[in-house]
Write a protein that holds these residues in place. Structure first.
Motif, PDB file in Angstrom:
ATOM      1  N   ARG A 288      56.629  59.922  48.593  1.00 59.32           N
ATOM      2  CA  ARG A 288      56.266  60.994  47.647  1.00 59.32           C
ATOM      3  C   ARG A 288      56.177  62.353  48.351  1.00 59.32           C
ATOM      4  NH1 ARG A 288      52.490  56.941  45.038  1.00 59.32           N
ATOM      5  NH2 ARG A 288      53.731  56.186  43.293  1.00 59.32           N
ATOM      6  N   VAL A 289      55.691  62.338  49.580  1.00 56.02           N
ATOM      7  CA  VAL A 289      55.627  63.598  50.330  1.00 56.02           C
ATOM      8  C   VAL A 289      57.043  64.113  50.576  1.00 56.02           C
ATOM      9  CG1 VAL A 289      54.969  64.672  52.531  1.00 56.02           C
ATOM     10  CG2 VAL A 289      53.379  63.120  51.372  1.00 56.02           C
ATOM     11  N   HIS A 290      57.963  63.226  50.961  1.00 57.11           N
ATOM     12  CA  HIS A 290      59.356  63.640  51.168  1.00 57.11           C
ATOM     13  C   HIS A 290      59.970  64.152  49.858  1.00 57.11           C
ATOM     14  CE1 HIS A 290      60.088  62.753  55.366  1.00 57.11           C
ATOM     15  NE2 HIS A 290      59.522  61.552  55.236  1.00 57.11           N
ATOM     16  N   GLU A 291      59.652  63.510  48.748  1.00 53.21           N
ATOM     17  CA  GLU A 291      60.162  63.986  47.452  1.00 53.21           C
ATOM     18  C   GLU A 291      59.592  65.368  47.122  1.00 53.21           C
ATOM     19  OE1 GLU A 291      59.026  60.721  44.919  1.00 53.21           O
ATOM     20  OE2 GLU A 291      60.909  59.641  45.270  1.00 53.21           O
ATOM     21  N   THR A 292      58.329  65.560  47.459  1.00 48.85           N
ATOM     22  CA  THR A 292      57.713  66.873  47.220  1.00 48.85           C
ATOM     23  C   THR A 292      58.349  67.929  48.111  1.00 48.85           C
ATOM     24  OG1 THR A 292      55.640  65.766  46.659  1.00 48.85           O
ATOM     25  CG2 THR A 292      55.511  68.130  47.108  1.00 48.85           C
ATOM     26  N   PHE A 293      58.610  67.574  49.381  1.00 47.18           N
ATOM     27  CA  PHE A 293      59.328  68.486  50.281  1.00 47.18           C
ATOM     28  C   PHE A 293      60.694  68.847  49.681  1.00 47.18           C
ATOM     29  CE2 PHE A 293      56.858  67.501  54.305  1.00 47.18           C
ATOM     30  CZ  PHE A 293      56.572  68.827  54.618  1.00 47.18           C
ATOM     31  N   THR A 294      61.373  67.851  49.148  1.00 48.93           N
ATOM     32  CA  THR A 294      62.696  68.080  48.558  1.00 48.93           C
ATOM     33  C   THR A 294      62.619  69.135  47.458  1.00 48.93           C
ATOM     34  OG1 THR A 294      63.335  65.794  49.024  1.00 48.93           O
ATOM     35  CG2 THR A 294      64.651  66.953  47.392  1.00 48.93           C
ATOM     36  N   VAL A 295      61.661  68.986  46.552  1.00 54.01           N
ATOM     37  CA  VAL A 295      61.494  69.937  45.447  1.00 54.01           C
ATOM     38  C   VAL A 295      61.139  71.319  45.998  1.00 54.01           C
ATOM     39  CG1 VAL A 295      60.084  70.504  43.426  1.00 54.01           C
ATOM     40  CG2 VAL A 295      60.870  68.154  43.778  1.00 54.01           C
TER      41      VAL A 295
END
Length: 181
Positions: A35-42
């Motif tokens: 989820r942190v990586h997905e948040t970084f992506t956004v």
């Protein structure tokens, strides 16, 4: 000024996400790390850092595949446990049935044993009666034959005939007793 504030907020958010990422990695919390990586992506997409966004998206996808694999492994383990439990329950049920059958067989054997003891007791009673009923005639035959052996030369022919008749009657009485048995 507005752009500057947005960059400060983005930097603070990035610092927090980095902390969250380290914590997730240290604790082995793959879902949180994903989820942190997905948040970084956004976040990186919004500030147009597409290479970093792509890098974090790839890590998020990699973690999602690992998590999916772990989920599948857990499901397989749960199915294996369920199968073992089902087999174990079937074995227990089979053991219960066999125990019930053994208990029935044991009761049947106990009943047969009781019957055999009763029959053995009756046999002993019959033998006791037969012994008693045959003992007296045999004793009579022995007395008459013993008398004949000792005094044959001194006995008259009529005494001999009487002894032989008595022996014959006694033998016939024994034969009747045996025949009735």
């Amino acid at each position: 000024l507005n752009e500057e504030a947005e960059q400060v907020n983005t930097m603070r958010a990035t610092e927090l996400l980095v902390k969250w990422l380290r914590i997730a990695q240290e604790l082995g919390l793959k879902r949180l790390e994903m989820r942190v990586h997905e948040t970084f992506t956004v976040a990186y997409k919004q500030i147009r850092l597409f290479e970093k966004a792509l890098s974090h998206k790839e890590k998020a996808i990699e973690l999602r595949e690992i998590i999916s694999g772990e989920d599948v492994s857990k499901q397989v383990q749960q199915l294996e446990i369920a199968l073992r439990r089902e087999r174990f329950e079937r074995e227990i049920e089979q053991d219960r049935k066999e125990s019930a059958e053994l208990a029935t067989a044991l009761q049947h054997l106990d009943d047969l044993n009781a019957h055999l003891q009763h029959v053995a007791q009756e046999k002993n009673e019959v033998f006791s009666i037969v012994y008693h009923d045959l003992k007296n005639p045999i004793a009579g035959i022995l007395v008459h034959t013993s008398t004949l052996e000792r005094y044959l030369e001194r006995m008259s022919m009529s005494e001999i005939r009487n002894s032989i008749t008595s022996i014959s009657k006694t033998a016939h009485r024994m034969k009747d007793i045996v025949t009735h048995l």
